[in-house]
Design an enzyme around this catalytic site. Structure first.
Site, PDB file in Angstrom:
ATOM      1  N   HIS A 344      -8.710 -37.270  -9.045  1.00  0.00           N
ATOM      2  CA  HIS A 344      -8.797 -37.782 -10.344  1.00  0.00           C
ATOM      3  C   HIS A 344      -7.540 -37.389 -10.777  1.00  0.00           C
ATOM      4  O   HIS A 344      -6.983 -37.914 -11.955  1.00  0.00           O
ATOM      5  CB  HIS A 344      -9.994 -37.642 -10.923  1.00  0.00           C
ATOM      6  CG  HIS A 344     -11.290 -38.261 -10.263  1.00  0.00           C
ATOM      7  ND1 HIS A 344     -11.325 -39.287 -10.117  1.00  0.00           N
ATOM      8  CD2 HIS A 344     -12.143 -37.612  -9.876  1.00  0.00           C
ATOM      9  CE1 HIS A 344     -12.473 -39.422  -9.426  1.00  0.00           C
ATOM     10  NE2 HIS A 344     -13.013 -38.320  -9.097  1.00  0.00           N
ATOM     11  N   HIS A 372      -4.846 -29.616 -16.711  1.00  0.00           N
ATOM     12  CA  HIS A 372      -4.551 -30.716 -15.840  1.00  0.00           C
ATOM     13  C   HIS A 372      -3.918 -31.843 -16.420  1.00  0.00           C
ATOM     14  O   HIS A 372      -3.426 -31.733 -17.827  1.00  0.00           O
ATOM     15  CB  HIS A 372      -6.016 -31.268 -15.287  1.00  0.00           C
ATOM     16  CG  HIS A 372      -6.870 -31.671 -16.506  1.00  0.00           C
ATOM     17  ND1 HIS A 372      -7.817 -30.822 -17.004  1.00  0.00           N
ATOM     18  CD2 HIS A 372      -6.858 -32.893 -16.927  1.00  0.00           C
ATOM     19  CE1 HIS A 372      -8.453 -31.720 -17.945  1.00  0.00           C
ATOM     20  NE2 HIS A 372      -7.750 -32.686 -18.061  1.00  0.00           N
ATOM     21  N   HIS A 374      -2.796 -36.216 -17.289  1.00  0.00           N
ATOM     22  CA  HIS A 374      -2.921 -37.844 -17.012  1.00  0.00           C
ATOM     23  C   HIS A 374      -1.731 -38.401 -16.995  1.00  0.00           C
ATOM     24  O   HIS A 374      -0.846 -37.955 -17.615  1.00  0.00           O
ATOM     25  CB  HIS A 374      -3.765 -38.107 -18.476  1.00  0.00           C
ATOM     26  CG  HIS A 374      -5.318 -37.203 -18.282  1.00  0.00           C
ATOM     27  ND1 HIS A 374      -6.211 -37.975 -17.618  1.00  0.00           N
ATOM     28  CD2 HIS A 374      -5.589 -36.105 -18.924  1.00  0.00           C
ATOM     29  CE1 HIS A 374      -7.429 -37.059 -17.886  1.00  0.00           C
ATOM     30  NE2 HIS A 374      -6.935 -35.797 -18.621  1.00  0.00           N
ATOM     31  N   HIS A 397      -3.688 -31.513 -20.532  1.00  0.00           N
ATOM     32  CA  HIS A 397      -4.888 -30.888 -21.235  1.00  0.00           C
ATOM     33  C   HIS A 397      -5.271 -29.537 -20.681  1.00  0.00           C
ATOM     34  O   HIS A 397      -5.407 -28.936 -19.239  1.00  0.00           O
ATOM     35  CB  HIS A 397      -6.059 -31.633 -20.697  1.00  0.00           C
ATOM     36  CG  HIS A 397      -6.229 -32.737 -21.425  1.00  0.00           C
ATOM     37  ND1 HIS A 397      -7.040 -34.204 -21.209  1.00  0.00           N
ATOM     38  CD2 HIS A 397      -5.506 -33.268 -22.609  1.00  0.00           C
ATOM     39  CE1 HIS A 397      -6.828 -35.229 -21.682  1.00  0.00           C
ATOM     40  NE2 HIS A 397      -5.997 -34.663 -22.879  1.00  0.00           N
ATOM     41  N   THR A 483     -13.081 -36.458 -21.203  1.00  0.00           N
ATOM     42  CA  THR A 483     -12.731 -37.814 -20.897  1.00  0.00           C
ATOM     43  C   THR A 483     -12.787 -38.299 -19.332  1.00  0.00           C
ATOM     44  O   THR A 483     -12.574 -39.408 -19.085  1.00  0.00           O
ATOM     45  CB  THR A 483     -10.955 -38.075 -21.426  1.00  0.00           C
ATOM     46  OG1 THR A 483     -10.357 -37.408 -20.160  1.00  0.00           O
ATOM     47  CG2 THR A 483     -10.943 -37.548 -22.599  1.00  0.00           C
ATOM     48  N   THR A 484     -13.681 -37.472 -19.046  1.00  0.00           N
ATOM     49  CA  THR A 484     -14.132 -37.882 -17.588  1.00  0.00           C
ATOM     50  C   THR A 484     -15.578 -37.572 -17.626  1.00  0.00           C
ATOM     51  O   THR A 484     -16.062 -36.822 -18.206  1.00  0.00           O
ATOM     52  CB  THR A 484     -13.394 -37.003 -16.394  1.00  0.00           C
ATOM     53  OG1 THR A 484     -13.489 -35.847 -16.412  1.00  0.00           O
ATOM     54  CG2 THR A 484     -11.836 -37.460 -16.378  1.00  0.00           C
TER      55      THR A 484
HETATM   56 ZN   LIG Z   1      -8.233 -34.513 -19.077  1.00  0.00          ZN
END
Ligand SMILES: [Zn+2]
Ligand SMILES: *[C@@H]1O[C@H](CO)[C@@H](O)[C@H](O)[C@H]1NC(C)=O
Ligand SMILES: *[C@@H]1O[C@H](CO)[C@@H](O)[C@H](O)[C@H]1NC(C)=O
Ligand SMILES: *[C@@H]1O[C@H](CO)[C@@H](O)[C@H](O)[C@H]1NC(C)=O
Ligand SMILES: *[C@@H]1O[C@H](CO)[C@@H](O)[C@H](O)[C@H]1NC(C)=O
Ligand SMILES: *[C@@H]1O[C@H](CO)[C@@H](O)[C@H](O)[C@H]1NC(C)=O
Ligand SMILES: *[C@@H]1O[C@H](CO)[C@@H](O)[C@H](O)[C@H]1NC(C)=O
Ligand SMILES: *[C@@H]1O[C@H](CO)[C@@H](O)[C@H](O)[C@H]1NC(C)=O
Ligand SMILES: *[C@@H]1O[C@H](CO)[C@@H](O)[C@H](O)[C@H]1NC(C)=O
Ligand SMILES: *[C@@H]1O[C@H](CO)[C@@H](O)[C@H](O)[C@H]1NC(C)=O
Ligand SMILES: *[C@@H]1O[C@H](CO)[C@@H](O)[C@H](O)[C@H]1NC(C)=O
Ligand SMILES: *[C@@H]1O[C@H](CO)[C@@H](O)[C@H](O)[C@H]1NC(C)=O
Ligand SMILES: [Zn+2]
Length: 557
Positions: A344, A372, A374, A397, A483-484
Site C-alpha cells: 500500500h 511513509h 502517499h 507521514h 488514513t488506512t
Molecule cells: Zn499515511
C-alpha cells in the site's frame, strides 16, 4: 507463603540450583506482575516478553513450521511438586525437534497456569482476546547447552503451550483425573514416579501440526528472553470439575501473567493452522476498495473524525498554543532501520526508542517509529490532505505514538498517535542537500519492488536531511484518524503549510519503481471539527468575522 524462588526453580525443575532472590508473586506481595521489572537482574520490562495475545488476523503462515517430532512422550512423569507458584511435573528422556525449532531440545518439566474457583479463566496466552481456563507449559532446554548457556541463547529454551478448555461432559476418570487426584496442597510435598501419567495421555488428541510460533520470554521472573514459543491451536478439552480441582486443592489462584506488548515481533503459524480469511483492502479494485473500508472487521473508517480532510486556509482558527516542536534525533543519520513495500505504501521503519517529538501543542512526548508516503501517478498529484482543494504531488507521514502508551493502547486513545504530514512538490531547483537525501532514499526503491519485501538502510540518512529547511513553524492542527484501515480515530494531525521541494524525477520513482499508484484516501468530511493554525492572520477573515461581514452585505442589498 511465597517461596524465595527463581525462574530456575520454577521453570526448569528441581534438578537445578536455586540462588536466593527477591520474592515475587501474582497477587499479595510487593512484586506483583506490574513491577516484576524492578526485581534485581530482571528482564520482565523487556521488549520480547511473554505471554501475548495472539491476534490471528495478523498471523502469517510459515512453510518451515513442519515435521514437529516428539520423542518418548509416553515416559511416565517422574515427580509432581507444588513449588508455591504452580504445580510442576518433572520428565526425563523426553525430546522435541523439528517444527521450525533451531535444533533438538530436552524436555525437563511441565507445569500449569490457571484462574480461580469462581471459574475465572487463567491461561497465560490469549487468542484474539480470549483467555482459556488453563494453560500447560512443557519446558525444554536446547540439547548440548548448559542451562546458563541456554538462557543466554535467544532460542535456548523451547516452551510448548497447550490451552486447556473446560467442558461439561468430559471424561472424569482419564489422565487428568489421575493428575488432579495427586495435586499436592503443600509446597514441601514431592510425589514420586507416577507410572500411570504421561505427557502423551495428558495431551490426548490435540493436533500437533497446528500451532503458532513467536520469540518471547519465560513468563515468571526473571523473564529471560530466551524462549522459542509454540502455542498449539487446539485446546486440550477436560471436564470443568477437574479444572476446579487445581485452585481448590492447591490453594493457588490466578497464577498467570498478564499479556505483554508484541512490540515489533511477528507471530507465525504452521501451514496446517486454520487462520481467519484475510481481508485485503486496497485503494482501487478489490472487494474492500476505499469506499468500502467501513465494512472491514473492526473498522472505524465510517467514523465522524476521519482523515484526510480538505483544509480551508481562511477557515482555520489561530491557536497560540501551537508553538515550536522539539525534535529528538531527527538529525541522526542512522535513524532509518529499513525500508519496505507494504503493498500500500513505501514505509521506513525507524530505530526503536531513538526519535521523539514533543512541543507543538501536543501536550505529550511522542516516540517516532515510522514514516511513509502517499503518491498519485507520474502525471497526477497524490497527497492525502488538500489545502483549499489543492492536491500536492506527494505527502510524507511521520508517525509517532505517545511514549507513555503501548502501540495497542495508543490506537485506542484519541491522542495516542501524532502524525506529521509534509507535502512534497516537484521543483527544478530543490536544494542540493535535499536532492542528495531523496536520491539516497529512492535508490532503495528498485530493491523493494516486490510486495512485502524490505531492505536494511545502510546509508547515512536522517529525517532532517529529507525535510531540508522547510518552514516547520507554520502548520495546521486537527483531530483525525489513520488514513488506512482500521482508520482508528487516534491521531493528532499536524499538516505543515510549506511543501518540501523535490526533483520531479525522484518523485516519479515512487509510482514507476513500486508499480502501484494513486495510494491516497479521498478527503473526508470535517463533521464540525475545527482546524487550527499557527498563523496570526490569514489573508481572509476567519469564520467568526464572516457573520458580521455577511450581515453588512445584507444591509447594503
Ligand atoms: Zn499515511
Ligand atoms: C537473571 O537471569 C540472568 C541470565 O538470564 C542470570 O544470570 C541471573 O542470575 C538471573 N538473576 C536472578 C536474580 O535470577
Ligand atoms: C519435512 O519432512 C519431509 C519428509 O521427510 C521433507 O521432505 C521436508 O524437507 C521436511 N521439511 C522441513 C522444512 O524440514
Ligand atoms: C527414550 O527413552 C528410552 C528409555 O528410557 C531411552 O533409552 C532413550 O534414550 C530415550 N530417547 C531419547 C531420545 O531420549
Ligand atoms: C541456531 O542455533 C545456532 C547454535 O545454537 C546458532 O548459531 C544459529 O544462529 C541459530 N539459528 C537461528 C536461526 O537462530
Ligand atoms: C471449549 O469448550 C466448550 C464447551 O465448554 C466448547 O463449546 C468449545 O467448542 C470448546 N472450544 C474448543 C476450541 O474446543
Ligand atoms: C494437605 O492435605 C493433607 C491430607 O490430604 C492434610 O492432612 C493437610 O492438612 C493438608 N495441608 C494443607 C496445608 O492444607
Ligand atoms: C492406571 O490407570 C488406569 C486407567 O487410567 C486404571 O485402570 C489403573 O488402575 C491405574 N493404575 C494405577 C496403578 O493407578
Ligand atoms: C544515532 O543513533 C545511534 C543509535 O541507534 C547512536 O549509536 C548514534 O550515536 C547516534 N548518532 C548521533 C550522531 O547522535
Ligand atoms: C521479486 O520476486 C521474484 C520472484 O519471487 C524474484 O525473482 C525477484 O528477484 C524479486 N525481486 C526483487 C527485487 O527482490
Ligand atoms: C556514513 O558516515 C560514516 C561517518 O561519517 C562513514 O564512515 C560511512 O562510510 C558512511 N556510510 C555510507 C554508506 O555513506
Ligand atoms: C482534540 O480533541 C481533544 C479532546 O477531545 C480536545 O481537547 C482538543 O482541543 C482537540 N484538538 C483539536 C486540534 O481539535
Ligand atoms: Zn509457565
Amino acid at each position: 507463603m511465597y517461596q524465595s524462588s527463581l525462574l530456575l526453580c520454577l521453570c526448569l525443575g528441581a534438578v537445578l540450583k536455586c540462588a536466593a532472590g527477591a520474592e515475587w508473586c501474582y497477587t499479595g506481595c510487593a512484586h506483583t506482575p506490574t513491577n516484576w521489572g524492578d526485581l534485581p537482574g530482571s528482564f520482565c520490562g523487556g521488549k520480547r516478553q511473554s505471554p501475548i495475545d495472539i491476534i490471528t488476523s495478523k498471523v502469517q503462515k510459515d512453510p518451515d513450521l513442519v515435521n514437529f517430532s516428539f520423542v518418548n512422550m509416553s515416559q511416565p512423569v517422574k515427580s509432581i511438586k507444588n513449588n508455591g507458584h504452580t504445580v510442576q511435573c518433572t520428565l526425563e528422556d523426553v525430546q522435541i525437534n523439528g517444527g521450525g525449532l533451531n535444533g533438538t531440545y530436552s524436555t525437563t518439566q511441565f507445569h500449569l497456569h490457571w484462574g480461580d474457583t469462581e471459574h475465572h479463566p487463567g491461561s497465560e496466552h490469549m487468542i484474539d482476546g480470549e483467555r482459556y481456563p488453563m494453560e500447560m507449559h512443557v519446558v525444554s532446554v536446547k540439547k548440548g547447552l548448559t542451562l546458563e548457556e541456554a538462557l543466554a541463547d535467544p532460542q535456548g529454551i523451547a516452551v510448548l503451550g497447550f490451552f486447556i478448555n473446560g467442558t461439561d461432559d468430559g471424561d472424569l476418570s482419564g489422565p487428568w483425573s489421575v493428575l488432579t487426584s495427586l495435586l499436592p496442597n503443600a509446597t514441601a510435598t514431592v510425589i514420586p514416579v507416577i507410572e500411570n501419567l504421561t505427557l502423551d495421555d495428558l495431551i490426548g488428541n490435540v493436533d500437533l501440526t497446528k500451532f503458532y510460533r513467536y520469540m518471547g520470554s519465560l513468563t515468571t521472573p526473571n523473564c529471560t528472553e530466551a524462549v522459542a514459543w509454540t502455542v498449539f491451536h487446539e485446546p486440550i478439552n477436560i471436564n470443568k470439575n477437574l479444572i476446579q480441582q487445581f485452585p481448590v486443592k492447591t490453594g493457588l489462584t490466578n497464577i498467570y501473567r498478564p499479556t505483554q506488548d508484541l512490540n515489533n515481533r511477528h507471530v507465525s503459524a504452521s501451514p496446517a493452522t486454520p487462520l481467519p480469511p484475510s481481508h485485503p483492502w486496497c485503494y482501487g479494485h478489490c472487494e474492500y476498495s476505499v469506499s468500502h473500508w467501513d465494512l472491514l472487521p473492526h473498522s472505524s473508517c465510517g467514523g465522524s473524525h476521519q482523515s484526510p480532510v480538505n483544509i480551508v486556509a481562511h477557515g482555520a482558527v489561530r491557536d497560540k498554543r501551537l508553538n515550536a516542536f522539539t525534535y529528538t534525533n531527527f538529525d541522526n543519520r542512522s535513524a532509518i532501520k529499513s525500508i519496505s513495500n507494504s503493498g500500500h505504501t513505501v514505509m521506513c521503519e525507524l530505530r526503536e526508542d531513538l526519535l521523539e517529538v514533543s512541543g507543538g501543542g501536543l501536550g505529550h512526548v511522542y516516540s517516532t517509529f515510522q514514516l511513509h508516503f502517499h503518491w498519485g501517478t507520474a502525471q497526477e498529484s497524490g497527497s492525502e490532505h488538500t489545502v483549499d482543494s489543492k492536491r500536492y504531488t506527494m505527502e510524507m507521514h511521520i508517525v509517532s505514538k505517545r511514549k507513555d502508551l503501548t502501540l495497542d493502547e495508543a490506537l485506542q486513545t484519541p491522542n495516542g498517535l501524532a502524525v506529521l504530514g509534509f507535502f512534497i512538490e516537484s521543483h527544478p531547483k530543490s536544494s542540493p542537500s535535499v536532492t542528495n537525501a531523496w536520491e539516497t532514499l529512492t535508490s532503495y526503491l528498485p530493491a523493494i519492488q516486490n510486495i512485502s519485501s524490505a531492505v536494511d538502510v545502510k546509508a547515512n540518512l536522517s529525517i532532517d536531511d529529507l525535510l531540508g529547511n522547510v518552514n516547520r513553524a507554520a502548520y495546521y492542527r486537527y483531530n483525525g484518524s489513520l488514513t488506512t484501515p482500521s482508520c482508528n480515530e487516534a491521531v493528532v494531525w499536524t499538516v505543515f503549510e510549506e511543501s518540501v521541494k523535490v526533483d520531479q524525477n525522484l518523485i516519479t520513482m515512487f509510482p514507476s519503481q513500486i508499480g502501484y499508484f494513486n495510494v491516497f484516501r479521498p478527503t473526508q468530511s470535517l463533521n464540525g471539527r475545527t482546524i487550527y493554525t499557527t498563523k496570526s492572520s490569514s489573508s481572509a477573515p476567519g469564520p467568526i468575522m464572516m457573520f458580521p461581514l455577511l450581515a453588512c452585505l445584507h444591509l447594503f442589498v
